[in-house]
Each structure stands twice: as C-alpha cells, then as structure tokens.
Design an enzyme around this catalytic site. Sequence first.
Site, PDB file in Angstrom:
ATOM      1  N   MET A  16       0.832  -1.202   0.000  1.00  0.00           N
ATOM      2  CA  MET A  16       0.000   0.000   0.000  1.00  0.00           C
ATOM      3  C   MET A  16       0.873   1.261   0.000  1.00  0.00           C
ATOM      4  O   MET A  16       0.519   2.276  -0.593  1.00  0.00           O
ATOM      5  CB  MET A  16      -0.909   0.031   1.238  1.00  0.00           C
ATOM      6  CG  MET A  16      -1.809  -1.200   1.425  1.00  0.00           C
ATOM      7  SD  MET A  16      -2.830  -1.551   0.004  1.00  0.00           S
ATOM      8  CE  MET A  16      -3.908  -0.142   0.038  1.00  0.00           C
TER       9      MET A  16
ATOM     10  N   ASN B 266       4.333   1.615  14.799  1.00  0.00           N
ATOM     11  CA  ASN B 266       4.629   0.748  13.656  1.00  0.00           C
ATOM     12  C   ASN B 266       6.053   1.012  13.183  1.00  0.00           C
ATOM     13  O   ASN B 266       6.311   1.983  12.484  1.00  0.00           O
ATOM     14  CB  ASN B 266       3.620   0.984  12.528  1.00  0.00           C
ATOM     15  CG  ASN B 266       3.848   0.031  11.369  1.00  0.00           C
ATOM     16  OD1 ASN B 266       4.777  -0.789  11.400  1.00  0.00           O
ATOM     17  ND2 ASN B 266       3.021   0.120  10.339  1.00  0.00           N
TER      18      ASN B 266
ATOM     19  N   CYS C 156       6.891  -1.539   8.796  1.00  0.00           N
ATOM     20  CA  CYS C 156       6.289  -1.631   7.463  1.00  0.00           C
ATOM     21  C   CYS C 156       7.349  -2.108   6.473  1.00  0.00           C
ATOM     22  O   CYS C 156       8.430  -1.525   6.393  1.00  0.00           O
ATOM     23  CB  CYS C 156       5.728  -0.293   7.008  1.00  0.00           C
ATOM     24  SG  CYS C 156       5.102  -0.412   5.317  1.00  0.00           S
TER      25      CYS C 156
ATOM     26  N   LYS D 190       5.026  -2.662  17.313  1.00  0.00           N
ATOM     27  CA  LYS D 190       4.738  -3.705  16.317  1.00  0.00           C
ATOM     28  C   LYS D 190       6.014  -4.078  15.576  1.00  0.00           C
ATOM     29  O   LYS D 190       6.644  -3.239  14.942  1.00  0.00           O
ATOM     30  CB  LYS D 190       3.665  -3.223  15.334  1.00  0.00           C
ATOM     31  CG  LYS D 190       3.215  -4.312  14.367  1.00  0.00           C
ATOM     32  CD  LYS D 190       1.914  -3.955  13.710  1.00  0.00           C
ATOM     33  CE  LYS D 190       1.434  -5.021  12.754  1.00  0.00           C
ATOM     34  NZ  LYS D 190       0.148  -4.673  12.152  1.00  0.00           N
TER      35      LYS D 190
ATOM     36  N   THR E 284       3.802  -7.826   8.371  1.00  0.00           N
ATOM     37  CA  THR E 284       3.805  -8.774   7.247  1.00  0.00           C
ATOM     38  C   THR E 284       5.228  -9.213   6.866  1.00  0.00           C
ATOM     39  O   THR E 284       6.211  -8.573   7.227  1.00  0.00           O
ATOM     40  CB  THR E 284       3.125  -8.122   6.030  1.00  0.00           C
ATOM     41  OG1 THR E 284       3.754  -6.865   5.792  1.00  0.00           O
ATOM     42  CG2 THR E 284       1.651  -7.917   6.280  1.00  0.00           C
TER      43      THR E 284
ATOM     44  N   GLY F 180      -2.107 -13.272   5.978  1.00  0.00           N
ATOM     45  CA  GLY F 180      -3.023 -14.383   5.754  1.00  0.00           C
ATOM     46  C   GLY F 180      -2.451 -15.689   6.284  1.00  0.00           C
ATOM     47  O   GLY F 180      -1.414 -15.698   6.960  1.00  0.00           O
TER      48      GLY F 180
HETATM   49  O1  RRO Z   1       0.813   0.565   4.046  1.00  0.00           O
HETATM   50  C1  RRO Z   1       1.523  -0.443   3.866  1.00  0.00           C
HETATM   51  O2  RRO Z   1       2.089  -0.694   2.785  1.00  0.00           O
HETATM   52  C2  RRO Z   1       1.763  -1.406   4.951  1.00  0.00           C
HETATM   53  C3  RRO Z   1       2.082  -1.051   6.242  1.00  0.00           C
HETATM   54 BR1  RRO Z   1       2.093   0.702   6.856  1.00  0.00          BR
HETATM   55  C4  RRO Z   1       2.442  -2.059   7.176  1.00  0.00           C
HETATM   56  O3  RRO Z   1       2.774  -1.808   8.350  1.00  0.00           O
HETATM   57  N1  RRO Z   1       2.419  -3.335   6.748  1.00  0.00           N
HETATM   58  C5  RRO Z   1       2.094  -3.674   5.502  1.00  0.00           C
HETATM   59  O4  RRO Z   1       2.103  -4.865   5.167  1.00  0.00           O
HETATM   60  N2  RRO Z   1       1.748  -2.698   4.605  1.00  0.00           N
END
Ligand code: RRO
Length: 308
Positions: free
Chosen positions: A76, A130, A133, A168, A196, A220
């Site tokens: 994202m 966080n 990411c 996290k 992730t 998942g």
């Molecule tokens: O927004 C992202 O791309 C994202 C975030 Br902030 C995160 O902490 N973990 C992720 O898998 N995507």
Amino acid sequence: MGKLTELSLVVEFAGLRLRSRTMNASGVLGMSAPLLRRVYESGAGAAVTKSLGPTGRPGHSNPTVVEVEGGVLNAMGLPNPGVGYFADEVRELKREGITVVSSFFASTLKEFSESARALSEAGSDALELNLSCPNVEGEVGMCAADAASVERVTAAVKAASDKPVFVKLSPNVTDIVQIAVAAEKGGADAITATNTLKAMAIDADFRRPVLANVTGGLSGPALKPVSLRCVWEIFDAVEIPIIGCGGVSGWRDAVEYLLAGASAVQIGAAVRDGGFEVFGEVNAGVLEYMRRNSYGSVAEIVGGAHRE
Ligand code: RRO
C-alpha cells in the site's frame, strides 16, 4: 477453575482493560471512523487505526494488492490522511466510548514524539508504534531491523505520552527476540508480533512483478506459522504482554496464539473484505474452547504450550 457462567474474555494488560481479546490488525478497516466503529460493534476489544504519519501520504501506485497462495500481498505504501486529520476521527470514536488504538509511524524522533502527543491528546486509549512496514525501506529504512533504534524510538514515544505503547515488530529480521527485548527496555507496554513478511509475486505471462512496488508484505494463513514462532520466542524473553498478529481467521488460530504466549490477537487478512463477523466468531469460539477444556480464564491458556 471458575464457574462456567463467569467465563470472560476481558483482559487487563498494559494499563488497558479490553472487553475481548480480538482487535483488527492495523491497515485493515482502519481508514475511517465508521469502519472502526463497525469493527468495535462486531466484538473487537479495540479498534486499531491505519498507521498514521505526521503528514498525509497517497501511498504507492496500483497494483498495491494481489492474492497469492495462502494469503495476500500488499504494498500500500502507507497511504493515510495524516495524524492531524485522523485525530478528529479518534475524538469522534472516543465520544462513542470506543476503545481506540492509534497506529503510527514517522521518520525522525521529533516526529515520533509529536505524533504520539497529538494522538494521545485526541484520546487514544493506546498507541501502536509501527516500526515494521516492509514497503518503505528505500525511503526511511525499517526501524524494526535495528535493536538500538527500536529502543530509542520507543523511549522517545514513552516520554511524549502517558498512554500504553504497543511496539509492532517485523518478522523480516534475523533475531526478533533481540528486537523485542530492546522494545521492552525502551519502555514498551506490549509487543505486537508481527507485521507482514516481505515477499513478491511475478506474472508468468507479463514476465514482470505484479506489484508496482515489486515487493510487498505477505499476510493471511501463510504468515501464521511464522508469526506464531515469533510469539513463541518473544514469550520466553520478555515480561510484557504480546499481541499475536498474522493469519488469524478463526478461534482455533486465536487459541494457538494464546498457547504460544499471546494475550490477545489482531485479525487482518480475514476481515479485509468486510468479514466483520470474524470478531464475534473468534470470541465465541475461544469461550467454547475454555468450556470444553475446563479453563477458568483466558490467562490460564496464555503460554500454555510452553508448560510441560
Ligand atoms: O501501508 C503499507 O504498505 C503497509 C504497512 Br504501513 C504495514 O505496516 N504493513 C504492511 O504490510 N503494509
């Protein structure tokens, strides 16, 4: 053993009282007050916001999400409206009595402190830092890969806020235990494990990576054994509670995380498409598991797989 009628999912940890052990994972259904309200109304103990940055970000270009074997890949790119804007959404949720965990990220200690202060003043019940990411490494680096940085950032956020702070962590590290210990030293009130797993997909026909960002984060069912192992290892190394995150889609997954050492779980990929009912199903399933196995409290389950 408690009386059957007294069985409860209430948890008190990190100075917080949650009515159940489930939350949404940050980034899933956390982009607006109405969605977070639905998460809470569906039985979650707390609603967790999308990770918020000091200023808004549009995120990466499409495609940002692709289904893969056993899960979902996302890149994202931290799209979010910014702490300032979302503080008002937090205020709105707090007026309705909803327990809110505000997830946030930043790239300097000053920004981390300012964001922590703003989200605390808005009434957040807890903050989730966080640091993990997987989709911005080229820009700011992944803080959760370095124990000293994790300790420093955690301490700065704790100094700026009197709210409980969850840190996290990322599974994309050699030794997550070392990082969890650093978070605890920095004053973390809980660890969320995990974010992730860095991964990618390639299309055989187009002969190109599927995601515009090339790599993304895997969530998942395929993530579950990895995050479960992380919870297991962290449980033996820290005193603070752990929130399990990664591939929870039913009560059985939640119980496995509790047995590994988690005190609560976050649910992400399983609610991605609006599957709000999973919170109630997991809550009911854990209660039923307790009845069947004569547990008097969830605390008796936590870490149970470590005991002889
Ligand atoms: O927004 C992202 O791309 C994202 C975030 Br902030 C995160 O902490 N973990 C992720 O898998 N995507």
